[in-house]
Design a protein around this motif. Structure first.
Motif, PDB file in Angstrom:
ATOM      1  N   SER A 125       0.837  -1.197   0.000  1.00  0.00           N
ATOM      2  CA  SER A 125       0.000   0.000   0.000  1.00  0.00           C
ATOM      3  C   SER A 125       0.874   1.251   0.000  1.00  0.00           C
ATOM      4  O   SER A 125       1.864   1.343   0.727  1.00  0.00           O
ATOM      5  CB  SER A 125      -0.904  -0.005   1.240  1.00  0.00           C
ATOM      6  N   ALA A 137       1.533  -3.300   9.118  1.00  0.00           N
ATOM      7  CA  ALA A 137       0.992  -3.903   7.897  1.00  0.00           C
ATOM      8  C   ALA A 137       2.083  -4.066   6.843  1.00  0.00           C
ATOM      9  O   ALA A 137       2.151  -5.087   6.143  1.00  0.00           O
ATOM     10  CB  ALA A 137      -0.145  -3.035   7.351  1.00  0.00           C
ATOM     11  N   LEU A 138       2.976  -3.061   6.720  1.00  0.00           N
ATOM     12  CA  LEU A 138       4.062  -3.142   5.742  1.00  0.00           C
ATOM     13  C   LEU A 138       5.049  -4.241   6.136  1.00  0.00           C
ATOM     14  O   LEU A 138       5.499  -5.026   5.280  1.00  0.00           O
ATOM     15  CB  LEU A 138       4.779  -1.788   5.641  1.00  0.00           C
ATOM     16  N   LYS A 152       0.023   4.105   1.145  1.00  0.00           N
ATOM     17  CA  LYS A 152      -0.108   4.727   2.469  1.00  0.00           C
ATOM     18  C   LYS A 152       0.915   4.147   3.439  1.00  0.00           C
ATOM     19  O   LYS A 152       1.532   4.872   4.227  1.00  0.00           O
ATOM     20  CB  LYS A 152      -1.519   4.489   3.021  1.00  0.00           C
ATOM     21  N   ASN A 153       1.089   2.837   3.379  1.00  0.00           N
ATOM     22  CA  ASN A 153       2.065   2.193   4.251  1.00  0.00           C
ATOM     23  C   ASN A 153       3.497   2.632   3.914  1.00  0.00           C
ATOM     24  O   ASN A 153       4.318   2.834   4.809  1.00  0.00           O
ATOM     25  CB  ASN A 153       1.958   0.668   4.153  1.00  0.00           C
ATOM     26  N   HIS A 208      -0.034   1.048  12.957  1.00  0.00           N
ATOM     27  CA  HIS A 208      -0.721  -0.020  12.217  1.00  0.00           C
ATOM     28  C   HIS A 208      -0.201  -0.109  10.775  1.00  0.00           C
ATOM     29  O   HIS A 208      -0.073  -1.207  10.216  1.00  0.00           O
ATOM     30  CB  HIS A 208      -2.231   0.217  12.221  1.00  0.00           C
ATOM     31  N   GLN A 209       0.091   1.047  10.154  1.00  0.00           N
ATOM     32  CA  GLN A 209       0.585   1.043   8.772  1.00  0.00           C
ATOM     33  C   GLN A 209       1.975   0.426   8.693  1.00  0.00           C
ATOM     34  O   GLN A 209       2.278  -0.339   7.755  1.00  0.00           O
ATOM     35  CB  GLN A 209       0.591   2.478   8.228  1.00  0.00           C
ATOM     36  N   ILE A 210       2.809   0.693   9.687  1.00  0.00           N
ATOM     37  CA  ILE A 210       4.150   0.099   9.711  1.00  0.00           C
ATOM     38  C   ILE A 210       4.043  -1.412   9.925  1.00  0.00           C
ATOM     39  O   ILE A 210       4.730  -2.201   9.269  1.00  0.00           O
ATOM     40  CB  ILE A 210       5.006   0.731  10.816  1.00  0.00           C
TER      41      ILE A 210
END
Length: 306
Positions: free
Chosen positions: A13, A49-50, A15-16, A45-47
């Protein structure tokens, strides 16, 4: 152009990715969240997820915040270049940078003596179009040389291209006021024994002009001979002799009082020497329509037209 799904590599993503870059640059989840205008929890959360997508840890926690792992350092270095390219491509798409450039090639004398003196008018009227002008007698190709329009001098012999000829152009005899006062001329026959300057590339030379007016003329030696009309104009301004040149190119010299026609219009000889040449498909482009419309207006103001 289409992109095959078989060629698409796994992409996380965006965003990530942006969260990862911001955290890497600031070394803090809170600072990254503030810069991205989201919560620290969202960035965390984005980190996560990545890292899950990659199957690798990108950061380790320290007393001062977070620090990139070796994998994180390598990943940051690898994605920086492509993201810059994406940014540039996006800017091009937004501003249509290629469309804003109009690339013109012109015969040297027309480009220098007529077109260049008016280019700032075009810029003022169309500030969103950047002109690129080159001048030479080279035989350029539109696709190969990335050219939009070619203003050519010569005979209109380009059957596969769109050709718009500048009309009402004439060949006239000119001299500086000072030189003409010292060498008064009332009839073409008198020119045969006077100092003549030759322009080698004009479509109508002295031999044709004399013949047109019924004057016997046999291989007269010229005081000077030039392969560029603008050189002949400058020589005439320096009181070196009479020139036979285009009234289209001579306008600025006449208006400035540097040169004056030796005879009235009855001794002028019509010529179709300058042509706007471009591929047929190009005429539909907005930048071309605007340039051609502007050029037609400028020509009409000077007593010429397409």
């Amino acid at each position: 152009m289409t992109v095959s799904k078989k060629n698409i590599l796994p992409l996380p993503s965006l965003k990530n990715i942006l969260a990862f870059i911001e955290v890497a640059n600031t070394g803090s989840l809170n600072s990254a969240a503030e810069n991205l205008n989201v919560t620290a929890s969202a960035v965390s959360h984005q980190i996560a997820a990545l890292e899950s997508f990659l199957g690798k840890k990108l950061f380790t926690r320290s007393g001062k915040g977070v620090v990139l792992t070796l994998t994180g350092e390598i990943y940051l270095k690898e994605i920086a270049g492509p993201l810059t390219l994406i940014g540039r491509a996006t800017e091009k798409a937004i501003h249509d940078i290629h469309h804003e450039h109009l690339r013109i090639h012109s015969s040297p004398s027309f480009g220098l003596l007529w077109l260049m003196k008016r280019l700032d008018k075009f810029r003022q009227a169309h500030p969103d179009i950047q002109l690129n002008l080159t001048c030479s007698y080279e035989n350029l190709q539109f696709a190969r040389d990335n050219l939009d329009i070619d203003i050519r001098h010569g005979l209109a012999e380009w059957p596969t291209l769109n050709v718009k000829t500048i009309k009402n152009e004439k060949m006239v005899v000119l001299a500086s006021p000072e030189y003409l006062a010292r060498n008064p001329i009332t009839h073409p026959e008198q020119l045969v024994v006077n100092e003549l300057i030759n322009s080698e590339i004009t479509l109508i030379g002295w031999d044709v002009w004399f013949s047109w007016h019924g004057v016997e003329y046999k291989n007269k030696n010229f005081v000077f001979s030039f392969d560029r009309s603008y050189m002949s104009f400058e020589a005439a301004c320096m009181n070196m002799g009479f020139i036979l040149e285009s009234d289209l190119l001579a306008q600025e010299y006449i208006q400035a009082g540097k040169l004056k026609p030796v005879f009235d219009d009855s001794f002028a000889m019509p010529v179709s020497a300058h042509h706007l040449v471009f591929p047929h498909a190009s005429e539909k482009k907005e930048k071309m329509q605007r340039f051609l419309g502007w050029l037609e207006h400028e020509l009409q103001a000077s007593g010429f037209h397409l």
